[in-house]
Design a protein around this motif. Structure first.
Motif, PDB file in Angstrom:
ATOM      1  N   VAL A   1      42.130  15.088 -61.499  1.00 32.04           N
ATOM      2  CA  VAL A   1      40.726  15.018 -61.098  1.00 32.04           C
ATOM      3  C   VAL A   1      40.438  13.678 -60.420  1.00 32.04           C
ATOM      4  CG1 VAL A   1      38.344  15.126 -61.886  1.00 32.04           C
ATOM      5  CG2 VAL A   1      40.064  16.536 -62.997  1.00 32.04           C
ATOM      6  N   LEU A   2      41.027  12.624 -60.993  1.00 32.86           N
ATOM      7  CA  LEU A   2      40.808  11.288 -60.432  1.00 32.86           C
ATOM      8  C   LEU A   2      41.262  11.231 -58.971  1.00 32.86           C
ATOM      9  CD1 LEU A   2      39.833   8.440 -61.032  1.00 32.86           C
ATOM     10  CD2 LEU A   2      42.119   7.864 -61.835  1.00 32.86           C
ATOM     11  N   VAL A   3      42.364  11.901 -58.692  1.00 33.46           N
ATOM     12  CA  VAL A   3      42.896  11.850 -57.326  1.00 33.46           C
ATOM     13  C   VAL A   3      41.916  12.497 -56.341  1.00 33.46           C
ATOM     14  CG1 VAL A   3      44.244  13.993 -57.335  1.00 33.46           C
ATOM     15  CG2 VAL A   3      45.036  12.072 -56.010  1.00 33.46           C
ATOM     16  N   LEU A   4      41.190  13.516 -56.776  1.00 34.31           N
ATOM     17  CA  LEU A   4      40.138  14.117 -55.948  1.00 34.31           C
ATOM     18  C   LEU A   4      39.121  13.068 -55.530  1.00 34.31           C
ATOM     19  CD1 LEU A   4      38.976  17.354 -57.840  1.00 34.31           C
ATOM     20  CD2 LEU A   4      39.943  17.265 -55.557  1.00 34.31           C
ATOM     21  N   GLY A   5      38.646  12.326 -56.533  1.00 35.80           N
ATOM     22  CA  GLY A   5      37.646  11.303 -56.269  1.00 35.80           C
ATOM     23  C   GLY A   5      38.190  10.176 -55.427  1.00 35.80           C
ATOM     24  N   VAL A   6      39.439   9.801 -55.680  1.00 35.79           N
ATOM     25  CA  VAL A   6      40.059   8.706 -54.928  1.00 35.79           C
ATOM     26  C   VAL A   6      40.149   9.081 -53.454  1.00 35.79           C
ATOM     27  CG1 VAL A   6      42.220   7.472 -54.553  1.00 35.79           C
ATOM     28  CG2 VAL A   6      41.313   7.734 -56.859  1.00 35.79           C
TER      29      VAL A   6
ATOM     30  N   ALA B   1      38.276  11.056 -51.934  1.00 34.53           N
ATOM     31  CA  ALA B   1      36.940  11.195 -51.356  1.00 34.53           C
ATOM     32  C   ALA B   1      36.211   9.866 -51.211  1.00 34.53           C
ATOM     33  CB  ALA B   1      36.103  12.150 -52.206  1.00 34.53           C
ATOM     34  N   THR B   2      36.697   8.806 -51.884  1.00 34.18           N
ATOM     35  CA  THR B   2      35.962   7.541 -51.826  1.00 34.18           C
ATOM     36  C   THR B   2      36.689   6.437 -51.062  1.00 34.18           C
ATOM     37  OG1 THR B   2      36.832   7.144 -54.028  1.00 34.18           O
ATOM     38  CG2 THR B   2      34.490   7.656 -53.873  1.00 34.18           C
ATOM     39  N   MET B   3      38.014   6.421 -51.150  1.00 29.60           N
ATOM     40  CA  MET B   3      38.721   5.253 -50.625  1.00 29.60           C
ATOM     41  C   MET B   3      38.707   5.236 -49.097  1.00 29.60           C
ATOM     42  SD  MET B   3      39.488   3.423 -53.074  1.00 29.60           S
ATOM     43  CE  MET B   3      39.018   3.751 -54.757  1.00 29.60           C
TER      44      MET B   3
ATOM     45  N   LEU C   1      43.199   2.187 -46.939  1.00 28.49           N
ATOM     46  CA  LEU C   1      43.853   2.229 -48.261  1.00 28.49           C
ATOM     47  C   LEU C   1      44.596   3.542 -48.462  1.00 28.49           C
ATOM     48  CD1 LEU C   1      41.596   0.651 -51.028  1.00 28.49           C
ATOM     49  CD2 LEU C   1      43.903   0.020 -50.323  1.00 28.49           C
TER      50      LEU C   1
ATOM     51  N   ALA D   1      49.621   2.335 -56.551  1.00 33.56           N
ATOM     52  CA  ALA D   1      49.781   1.245 -57.526  1.00 33.56           C
ATOM     53  C   ALA D   1      48.421   0.831 -58.082  1.00 33.56           C
ATOM     54  CB  ALA D   1      50.482   0.058 -56.873  1.00 33.56           C
ATOM     55  N   LEU D   2      47.417   0.757 -57.185  1.00 31.93           N
ATOM     56  CA  LEU D   2      46.080   0.361 -57.627  1.00 31.93           C
ATOM     57  C   LEU D   2      45.544   1.339 -58.669  1.00 31.93           C
ATOM     58  CD1 LEU D   2      44.592  -0.617 -54.152  1.00 31.93           C
ATOM     59  CD2 LEU D   2      45.138  -2.166 -56.028  1.00 31.93           C
ATOM     60  N   GLU D   3      45.825   2.624 -58.476  1.00 37.70           N
ATOM     61  CA  GLU D   3      45.372   3.616 -59.453  1.00 37.70           C
ATOM     62  C   GLU D   3      46.245   3.634 -60.708  1.00 37.70           C
ATOM     63  OE1 GLU D   3      42.658   5.281 -59.603  1.00 37.70           O
ATOM     64  OE2 GLU D   3      41.901   4.654 -57.651  1.00 37.70           O
TER      65      GLU D   3
ATOM     66  N   MET E   1      45.037   1.567 -63.408  1.00 45.11           N
ATOM     67  CA  MET E   1      43.991   2.254 -64.176  1.00 45.11           C
ATOM     68  C   MET E   1      44.616   3.220 -65.191  1.00 45.11           C
ATOM     69  SD  MET E   1      40.884   1.463 -63.601  1.00 45.11           S
ATOM     70  CE  MET E   1      40.206   1.807 -65.201  1.00 45.11           C
TER      71      MET E   1
ATOM     72  N   LEU F   1      50.064  14.664 -54.870  1.00 45.93           N
ATOM     73  CA  LEU F   1      48.834  15.109 -54.216  1.00 45.93           C
ATOM     74  C   LEU F   1      48.385  14.143 -53.126  1.00 45.93           C
ATOM     75  CD1 LEU F   1      46.893  16.610 -57.240  1.00 45.93           C
ATOM     76  CD2 LEU F   1      48.072  17.803 -55.398  1.00 45.93           C
TER      77      LEU F   1
ATOM     78  N   TYR G   1      37.074  -3.944 -61.151  1.00 46.77           N
ATOM     79  CA  TYR G   1      38.259  -3.128 -60.888  1.00 46.77           C
ATOM     80  C   TYR G   1      38.073  -1.703 -61.385  1.00 46.77           C
ATOM     81  CZ  TYR G   1      43.164  -2.197 -60.000  1.00 46.77           C
ATOM     82  OH  TYR G   1      44.321  -1.687 -59.483  1.00 46.77           O
TER      83      TYR G   1
ATOM     84  N   PRO H   1      35.270   6.804 -58.051  1.00 51.85           N
ATOM     85  CA  PRO H   1      35.854   8.118 -57.736  1.00 51.85           C
ATOM     86  C   PRO H   1      35.344   9.232 -58.654  1.00 51.85           C
ATOM     87  CG  PRO H   1      37.557   6.440 -57.769  1.00 51.85           C
ATOM     88  CD  PRO H   1      36.311   5.791 -58.275  1.00 51.85           C
TER      89      PRO H   1
ATOM     90  N   ARG I   1      31.888  10.181 -57.736  1.00 53.81           N
ATOM     91  CA  ARG I   1      31.945  10.920 -56.470  1.00 53.81           C
ATOM     92  C   ARG I   1      32.309  12.391 -56.728  1.00 53.81           C
ATOM     93  NH1 ARG I   1      29.816  10.476 -51.580  1.00 53.81           N
ATOM     94  NH2 ARG I   1      31.098  11.445 -49.986  1.00 53.81           N
ATOM     95  N   VAL I   2      33.240  12.612 -57.655  1.00 56.28           N
ATOM     96  CA  VAL I   2      33.616  13.990 -58.012  1.00 56.28           C
ATOM     97  C   VAL I   2      32.401  14.729 -58.560  1.00 56.28           C
ATOM     98  CG1 VAL I   2      34.934  15.407 -59.624  1.00 56.28           C
ATOM     99  CG2 VAL I   2      36.049  13.544 -58.409  1.00 56.28           C
TER     100      VAL I   2
ATOM    101  N   VAL J   1      43.404  20.543 -53.310  1.00 59.05           N
ATOM    102  CA  VAL J   1      43.631  19.243 -52.670  1.00 59.05           C
ATOM    103  C   VAL J   1      44.637  19.388 -51.533  1.00 59.05           C
ATOM    104  CG1 VAL J   1      44.513  16.903 -52.994  1.00 59.05           C
ATOM    105  CG2 VAL J   1      43.147  17.954 -54.776  1.00 59.05           C
TER     106      VAL J   1
ATOM    107  N   TYR K   1      35.864  19.910 -56.714  1.00 59.53           N
ATOM    108  CA  TYR K   1      35.079  18.910 -57.452  1.00 59.53           C
ATOM    109  C   TYR K   1      34.397  19.549 -58.654  1.00 59.53           C
ATOM    110  CZ  TYR K   1      35.886  16.429 -53.119  1.00 59.53           C
ATOM    111  OH  TYR K   1      36.490  15.844 -52.049  1.00 59.53           O
TER     112      TYR K   1
END
Lengths: 254, 306
Positions: free
Chosen positions: A109-114, A116-118, A122, A130-132, A135, A204, B42, B50, B53-54, B264, B277
């Motif tokens: 799910v996080l990858v969806l948001g990433v 859509a936002t980044m 990047l 690596a940045l994710e 987390m 993904l 961070y 993110p 955003r979802v 995706v 989403y």
């Protein structure tokens, strides 16, 4: 006296079933990877790993990801957790809660948001992974460092060092770090194991890292893919075993 | 601590100047937070943003208008089926994993063989973190069409693949998931089993309790909260898993993470693009709900464990 529990035949059988279930795939995977041409066992699949197409790039990228993730994790988490123990005990709960959130928000799910936002620059570099990963590793790194810092008297150590005039970076490098060395090593091992095994985000986001490469290889060469799987599991296990050795030592010291 | 900070601390401890309290409180608050700024920034950028955003896009359509159709879609047709399948898979693998994990943990505790316990404990820590692609290939080598166990069973007359069963089905997936579910159960439940004091058994025995009564009235009620908590954790663990299922079934079993993955990757009709989403939001809500339950039970358990 009759209630004193014993390992009877029932429990023994149960334990045996579980042990069989865990050992069989290990044995089978090794047997499978050693199947050579013409029903002769050989280890030639392992010899072919390094010459496989794409191997060098994959190892290079994965290694870079490991280093960047570990570096960022230490850079962010050690000062943060130290600060929590030093000045913001009340906020410990909050920080712990935030660092545990990646367990609630699954990578898929996080990858969806990433995505859509980044910003595009990047998304165009694998270092976003690596940045994710920093987390994703946070639940484990926070716990390891939190336990390590909980075992020492941070306040006294820092006050003494500051009182004698050492600047903050000296405090971190020469006072904090050596005292929580095993906690730092523990979180490094966990982070490395995570990066080496992470498949969801890498696949993904369309980067070829070690796990996604194994899946690619597996589409055409099952034997080689199984050999690679053993290779990668063995590596992760060595890391995790080292981790538990470190943890035991830490406990012993307490 | 700089001398100024130290003074502020002393002033705070002795009551300080009451007239400028709010200003000082603000200063102290900023002093507390400033070292945590990198961490907050961070996690805001790489986690909170993110995720928000979802949640936001789950309620937006292709033309950037508010809509509930994504949410609606995610409860219908193949997506409803995916949620059902994911929940079934997680339930069965959690319950089975919890039972076998409990048996293993209980067996090593009562065996009182120190070295057996150490081995199982270490192995659990290692296996619980084993997942993804390597795990899938390990099982293909075991009970895949040409796996060692498949071949061995054939020799004694059992053909696993005769009835149309394959490793790449629902039950096959459960069999693979147990490989990380059982060890997780062992890790989580061992402290609770250790908490069952020998004195309680002796006390119960002295008062004439039978084995059944001991389990029914003492061990059962004590172990129920940690057991249920562990069950919830195992559920969430399997519900969120993507890599193993993706590598093993290549999308043949509809599971929510797999559906998100294929959305995706773009294997999708154009007007369904924002559906992923909504599915993601659904996953977060379910896992959040389950993990909250786990946290509550965990706290209850901690009360008598410490």
């Amino acid at each position: 006296m009759t209630l004193t529990p014993k390992l009877g035949p029932g429990l023994g059988f149960g334990l045996g079933v579980v042990a069989f279930y865990f050992l069989m795939p290990l044995v089978s995977a090794f047997e499978f990877s050693a199947r050579g041409a013409g029903n002769v066992y050989s280890l030639e699949a392992y010899g072919r790993i390094a010459s496989q197409y794409g191997f060098k790039d994959v190892i290079l990228l994965t290694t870079r990801l490991v280093f960047v993730t570990v570096f960022l994790t230490i850079l962010i988490m050690v000062p943060t957790v130290t600060w929590v123990h030093l000045k913001a005990k009340k906020l410990r709960r909050l920080i712990e809660f935030i660092s545990l959130l990646p367990l609630v928000i699954p990578p898929v799910v996080l990858v969806l948001g990433v995505l859509a936002t980044m910003p595009n620059y990047l998304k165009g570099t694998p270092m976003l992974l690596a940045l994710e990963y920093v987390m994703l590793a946070m639940p484990y790194t926070f716990r390891a460092l939190d336990a390590g810092l909980g075992a020492i008297d941070v306040r006294t150590l820092v006050d003494a060092a500051r009182g004698l005039g050492s600047p903050w970076h000296t405090v971190f490098m020469r006072i904090i770090a050596p005292n929580i060395r095993s906690a730092i090593f523990g979180s490094i091992f966990l982070t490395v194991a995570l990066v080496l095994g992470e498949y969801t985000m890498a696949s993904l986001m369309l980067w070829e890292t070690f796990p996604t490469w194994i899946a690619t290889v597996g589409q055409s060469e099952a034997t080689l893919a199984v050999a690679l799987s053993i290779f990668s599991l063995a590596f992760a296990w060595v890391l995790l075993l080292a981790l538990s050795a470190v943890e035991r030592r830490q406990k012993g010291r307490k | 601590m700089t001398p100024a900070e130290m003074r502020a601390d002393v002033a705070a401890a002795t009551g300080g100047n009451s007239g400028r309290g709010s200003y000082r409180r603000l200063l102290r608050a900023s002093n507390t937070y400033i070292g945590l700024l990198p961490f907050f920034v961070y996690s805001a950028i790489f986690l909170a943003l993110p995720t928000a955003r979802v949640a936001f896009l789950a309620f937006r359509d292709q033309d950037d208008h508010w809509t509930l159709s994504n949410i609606f879609e995610s409860f219908h047709g193949v997506y409803l089926l995916s949620f059902q399948r994911s929940i079934q898979l997680s339930l069965v693998s959690a319950i089975t994993g919890a039972i076998f994990g409990f048996i293993a943990a209980y067996a090593i505790t009562v065996s009182k063989i120190g070295f057996l316990r150490r081995i199982v404990q270490t192995a659990s820590g290692v296996f619980a973190n084993t997942g993804g692609v390597p795990l899938a290939f390990m099982f293909i080598a075991t009970i895949g069409t040409y796996g060692l166990v498949t071949k061995g069973l054939k020799l004694v007359g059992i053909d696993l693949y005769k009835g149309g069963w394959t490793l790449f089905t629902f039950t096959g997936l459960i069999l693979v998931y147990l490989y990380f579910q059982i060890p997780l159960m062992v890790i989580v439940i061992l402290p609770a089993i250790d908490g069952l004091r020998l004195e309680w058994r002796e006390a119960a025995a002295t008062l004439g309790a039978s084995k059944q009564q001991f389990w029914r009235y003492i061990a059962g009620p004590i172990l129920l909260p940690p057991f249920t908590g562990a069950l919830l954790l195992l559920f969430a663990n399997s519900f969120a898993a993507y890599a193993t299922a993706a590598a093993l079934t290549s999308g043949t079993i509809p599971l929510v993470p797999i559906q998100i993955g294929s959305l995706v990757s773009g294997n999708v009709i154009a007007d369904e693009a924002n559906l992923g989403y909504a599915l993601g939001l659904g996953m977060i809500l379910i896992i959040g709900f389950v993990m909250t339950g786990y946290a509550i039970l965990q706290r209850r358990t901690a009360k008598w464990l410490s």
